[in-house]
Scaffold this motif. Sequence first.
Motif, PDB file in Angstrom:
ATOM      1  N   THR A   1       0.794   8.790   2.389  1.00 17.84           N
ATOM      2  CA  THR A   1       2.107   8.160   2.220  1.00 17.84           C
ATOM      3  C   THR A   1       2.918   8.274   3.507  1.00 17.84           C
ATOM      4  O   THR A   1       3.542   7.295   3.954  1.00 17.84           O
ATOM      5  CB  THR A   1       2.870   8.813   1.054  1.00 17.84           C
TER       6      THR A   1
ATOM      7  N   LEU B   1       1.377   5.885   6.124  1.00 17.23           N
ATOM      8  CA  LEU B   1       1.705   4.486   5.842  1.00 17.23           C
ATOM      9  C   LEU B   1       3.140   4.163   6.228  1.00 17.23           C
ATOM     10  O   LEU B   1       3.431   3.069   6.734  1.00 17.23           O
ATOM     11  CB  LEU B   1       1.472   4.188   4.363  1.00 17.23           C
ATOM     12  N   PHE B   2       4.048   5.120   6.033  1.00 20.01           N
ATOM     13  CA  PHE B   2       5.434   4.912   6.471  1.00 20.01           C
ATOM     14  C   PHE B   2       5.489   4.752   7.994  1.00 20.01           C
ATOM     15  O   PHE B   2       6.181   3.860   8.510  1.00 20.01           O
ATOM     16  CB  PHE B   2       6.313   6.084   6.027  1.00 20.01           C
TER      17      PHE B   2
ATOM     18  N   CYS C   1       0.835  -1.204   0.000  1.00 18.10           N
ATOM     19  CA  CYS C   1       0.000   0.000   0.000  1.00 18.10           C
ATOM     20  C   CYS C   1       0.868   1.253   0.000  1.00 18.10           C
ATOM     21  O   CYS C   1       0.578   2.225  -0.719  1.00 18.10           O
ATOM     22  CB  CYS C   1      -0.912  -0.023   1.220  1.00 18.10           C
ATOM     23  N   PHE C   2       1.937   1.246   0.786  1.00 24.87           N
ATOM     24  CA  PHE C   2       2.849   2.392   0.851  1.00 24.87           C
ATOM     25  C   PHE C   2       3.454   2.694  -0.521  1.00 24.87           C
ATOM     26  O   PHE C   2       3.462   3.841  -0.973  1.00 24.87           O
ATOM     27  CB  PHE C   2       3.951   2.122   1.875  1.00 24.87           C
TER      28      PHE C   2
ATOM     29  N   TYR D   1      -6.399  -1.985   4.206  1.00 25.46           N
ATOM     30  CA  TYR D   1      -5.329  -1.524   3.319  1.00 25.46           C
ATOM     31  C   TYR D   1      -5.512  -1.994   1.873  1.00 25.46           C
ATOM     32  O   TYR D   1      -5.006  -1.349   0.949  1.00 25.46           O
ATOM     33  CB  TYR D   1      -3.966  -1.906   3.898  1.00 25.46           C
TER      34      TYR D   1
ATOM     35  N   SER E   1       0.872   4.057  -2.975  1.00 26.56           N
ATOM     36  CA  SER E   1       0.588   5.475  -2.712  1.00 26.56           C
ATOM     37  C   SER E   1       1.737   6.360  -3.179  1.00 26.56           C
ATOM     38  O   SER E   1       1.527   7.452  -3.704  1.00 26.56           O
ATOM     39  CB  SER E   1       0.330   5.700  -1.218  1.00 26.56           C
ATOM     40  N   LEU E   2       2.954   5.868  -3.015  1.00 27.95           N
ATOM     41  CA  LEU E   2       4.140   6.633  -3.419  1.00 27.95           C
ATOM     42  C   LEU E   2       4.192   6.797  -4.939  1.00 27.95           C
ATOM     43  O   LEU E   2       4.489   7.884  -5.448  1.00 27.95           O
ATOM     44  CB  LEU E   2       5.397   5.914  -2.922  1.00 27.95           C
TER      45      LEU E   2
ATOM     46  N   ILE F   1       4.220   1.313   8.974  1.00 31.67           N
ATOM     47  CA  ILE F   1       5.220   0.262   8.749  1.00 31.67           C
ATOM     48  C   ILE F   1       6.224   0.224   9.894  1.00 31.67           C
ATOM     49  O   ILE F   1       6.564  -0.846  10.418  1.00 31.67           O
ATOM     50  CB  ILE F   1       5.937   0.486   7.395  1.00 31.67           C
TER      51      ILE F   1
END
Length: 208
Positions: A33, A36-37, A14-15, A196, A18-19, A40
Amino acid sequence: MDLQIVYIATVVICFFVSLLNQKHNEPYFKVFTFLLFVIIVVETSGYTINKVLKSDNQFLFHIYGPIEYTCIAYIYSSTFKNRIAKKITLFSIFIFIIFSAFSSLYLQTFTDTPYNFLLRCLLIIGLSLFYFYELYLKDEIIILTKLPMFWISVGNFFFYAGNFFLMGLIDTLERMHSDLVKPLFNINTILNIFLYVMFIVGFLCKRR
């Protein structure tokens, strides 16, 4: 395979989605983004502390809660058309941070599931429902494949509605019926994966 590993892998995918799709979406998606980082980092740290070091990892989620709500509330405030709703949503960030700090320091210990999670569930459910309400009020044909926030809100609504009851009972059940905790956490993980996956669908909408 450990469901938690599947969940973390879903967040990582997902990250990167999005990136890679930021140019196809509104500028506020950069906040997704960033969030999500953070997720993680928190989830991999939590998994390591819990599974490898065999220690309690709830303190991470006491810290993470205000970060998550701040990001999600900002994103919704950026999508709302109603000015009053925008202001209330932004003000709720301040209230949530104050409540989180007070409850974590004075109402419970850092080894308990944070109360701010329950409040976060209610607030994000409310934000999702108001987003659906604004869609309902539109006088135009809505093409859902062009609405990333629709899919994101679907994920938010089902995830937080399910977890409000699940996590609200988890500490009590752990004390009374510890054998039920693992199956309940598996439900939580499945809801996380669903959330997600909906985010990924949302991020890919504009590209399609």
